[in-house]
Enzyme design. Structure first.
Site, mmCIF file in Angstrom:
data_model
loop_
_atom_site.group_PDB
_atom_site.id
_atom_site.type_symbol
_atom_site.label_atom_id
_atom_site.label_comp_id
_atom_site.label_asym_id
_atom_site.label_seq_id
_atom_site.Cartn_x
_atom_site.Cartn_y
_atom_site.Cartn_z
ATOM 1 N N SER A 183 0.794 -1.223 0.000
ATOM 2 C CA SER A 183 0.000 0.000 0.000
ATOM 3 C C SER A 183 0.829 1.276 0.000
ATOM 4 C CB SER A 183 -0.936 0.001 1.201
ATOM 5 O OG SER A 183 -0.191 -0.099 2.393
ATOM 6 N N HIS A 211 -5.260 -4.340 -1.709
ATOM 7 C CA HIS A 211 -5.122 -3.346 -2.785
ATOM 8 C C HIS A 211 -5.092 -3.966 -4.173
ATOM 9 C CE1 HIS A 211 -4.547 -0.012 -0.012
ATOM 10 N NE2 HIS A 211 -3.911 -0.887 0.736
ATOM 11 N N LYS A 243 -12.376 -1.387 -0.565
ATOM 12 C CA LYS A 243 -11.491 -0.567 -1.409
ATOM 13 C C LYS A 243 -11.996 -0.617 -2.852
ATOM 14 C CE LYS A 243 -7.985 -0.480 2.013
ATOM 15 N NZ LYS A 243 -7.089 -1.272 2.819
HETATM 16 C C1 LIG Z 1 -7.117 -1.524 4.287
HETATM 17 C C2 LIG Z 1 -6.272 -2.715 4.524
HETATM 18 C C3 LIG Z 1 -6.665 -3.717 5.412
HETATM 19 C C4 LIG Z 1 -7.866 -3.561 6.301
HETATM 20 O O1 LIG Z 1 -9.058 -3.721 5.614
HETATM 21 P P1 LIG Z 1 -10.354 -3.016 6.198
HETATM 22 O O2 LIG Z 1 -11.468 -3.725 5.510
HETATM 23 O O3 LIG Z 1 -10.247 -1.584 5.849
HETATM 24 O O4 LIG Z 1 -10.352 -3.252 7.674
HETATM 25 C C5 LIG Z 1 -5.901 -4.849 5.497
HETATM 26 N N1 LIG Z 1 -4.770 -4.990 4.767
HETATM 27 C C6 LIG Z 1 -4.347 -4.040 3.929
HETATM 28 C C7 LIG Z 1 -3.096 -4.239 3.154
HETATM 29 C C8 LIG Z 1 -5.079 -2.862 3.786
HETATM 30 O O5 LIG Z 1 -4.638 -1.913 2.982
#
Ligand SMILES: *Cc1c(COP(=O)(O)O)cnc(C)c1O
Length: 391
Positions: A183, A211, A243
């Site tokens: 990320s 992602h 996302k």
């Molecule tokens: C955003 C994210 C999470 C957490 O997911 P949520 O559904 O927002 O709790 C886990 N791992 C990565 C790499 C993320 O970017």
């Protein structure tokens, strides 16, 4: 409430954080998520959401959500294992199993909880969890929840992963854990090498594709598909739905045995209320769009090319990322903050990321693209960057 007995210590700690420029604060968004958003009383062009495909406020997804609320109400009212597991949850688990090509899928309420649950649910004392140092906080926290030994290797460093696997040779079981698409750098984990090492050392692999899911691979199937790894050779995958998918929640995709084990043992699955069923209903529609509307991923690639070409002409320091996460390295923390602020004065919002989230002297702008951005939006960003640097 009554003052905490350690009130003064907290006051001092917050002041220190503020002085160091590390104070975190919410900003109030009014209206839908998107590329043009209203923050407080300002309209701003945003390059910092994870809504990569521009689906968070898609009319068909909103419609599916509303219809499901009419049928099933809002709250799920209980954990999955009691009476919380609705028709829509079941349908979504089946669809995701189909989509990922894995035997079975288990829904979690958030990605954070899925990562806690899958690591804690599979490992115990005497096991070892081996993580990329730049893994997401929720994966590192998942490791800490277990009594397994914690090992880390420098980001994407396969020779050191090899070494750590040697160090963990006497552990009862070994689990290698990595983000699929990282990320902060936007790079993709070297999954074929990780899989080869895992075979050599009899280790399991867990990939967090928060992602990558929806964004890379065939039809948006993520990192495993990007490398064309066959379903029967695939690692355990966590995908998040808040996302690129534009809704919320997360899932673990694996074989029947792993999923049945998680249902028994993953505490963040057992001891929590199921997500509202209407979210699952919305996700069902979103997944169709993700798969069918390839133009969203094509559009992203065009914007990424356009941005990289323009940024190189400006002499900005990019990273070798071909994904919608495009960091611009600035180095100095204060300078990164200044450039972020100057962009904001021009009505453009990007993430400003500083240590300890990223290594020292690599403070950066974290620019993310969405399929909802246009060529003109990227032009505006490039002009604003030029002005912010020239200041
Ligand atoms: C955003 C994210 C999470 C957490 O997911 P949520 O559904 O927002 O709790 C886990 N791992 C990565 C790499 C993320 O970017």
């Amino acid at each position: 409430m009554a003052k905490l007995p350690w009130h003064n210590e907290l006051t001092a700690a917050l002041a220190e954080r503020k002085a160091a420029g590390r104070y975190r604060q919410n900003r109030l968004r009014i209206g839908e998520q998107g590329v043009h958003i209203q923050l407080g009383d300002k309209t701003i062009l945003s390059f910092c959401s994870n809504d990569y495909l521009g689906l968070a406020a898609h009319p068909a997804i909103k419609q599916a959500f509303k219809q499901a609320v009419d049928k099933e109400g809002v709250g799920s009212g209980a954990a999955h294992l009691l009476t919380g597991h609705s028709f829509y949850h079941q349908a979504l688990e089946e669809k995701l199993a189909d989509f990922t090509g894995q035997q079975r899928v288990l829904l979690f309420s958030t990605g954070y909880m899925a990562n806690l649950g899958v690591i804690d649910g599979l490992l115990t004392r005497g096991d070892a969890v081996i993580q990329d140092k730049w893994n997401h906080a929720s994966l590192l926290d998942g490791g800490r929840l277990t009594d397994a030994d914690q090992l880390r290797y420098p980001h994407a460093d396969m020779s050191l992963l090899h070494k750590r696997l040697h160090n963990a040779a006497t552990a009862k079981h070994r689990l290698i854990v990595s983000d699929g698409l990282f990320s902060m750098d936007g790079d993709i984990a070297p999954l074929p090498e990780i899989m080869a090492l895992s075979e050599q050392h009899r280790a399991a692999v867990l990939i967090d594709d928060a992602h990558g899911f929806g964004v890379i691979g065939e039809g948006g199937r993520g990192t495993v598909s990007h490398y064309q790894i066959a379903a029967d050779k695939a690692p355990i995958v966590v995908g998040t739905l808040g996302k690129a998918i534009g809704t919320g929640g997360a899932f673990v995709a694996a074989d029947e045995l792993v999923i049945e084990t998680l249902i028994q043992q993953a505490r963040s699955y057992v001891y929590t209320t199921a997500q509202p069923p209407a979210i699952a209903a919305a996700t069902l529609v979103s997944l169709d769009l993700v798969e069918k509307e390839q133009w969203r991923r094509d559009q992203l690639q065009q914007l990424i090319q356009q941005f990289r070409q323009g940024a190189e002409q400006l002499g900005l320091e990019l990273m070798p990322s071909m994904t919608p996460i495009q960091p611009v390295i600035i180095g100095d923390d204060k300078k990164a903050l200044e450039i972020g602020a100057r962009l904001e004065e021009q009505g453009i919002l990007v993430g400003v990321i500083r240590p300890p989230t990223v290594p020292k002297n690599t403070a950066r702008l974290r620019i993310t693209f969405s399929a909802a951005h246009t060529e003109q939006d990227v032009d505006r960003l490039l002009v604003a960057l030029e002005q912010a640097y020239a200041h």
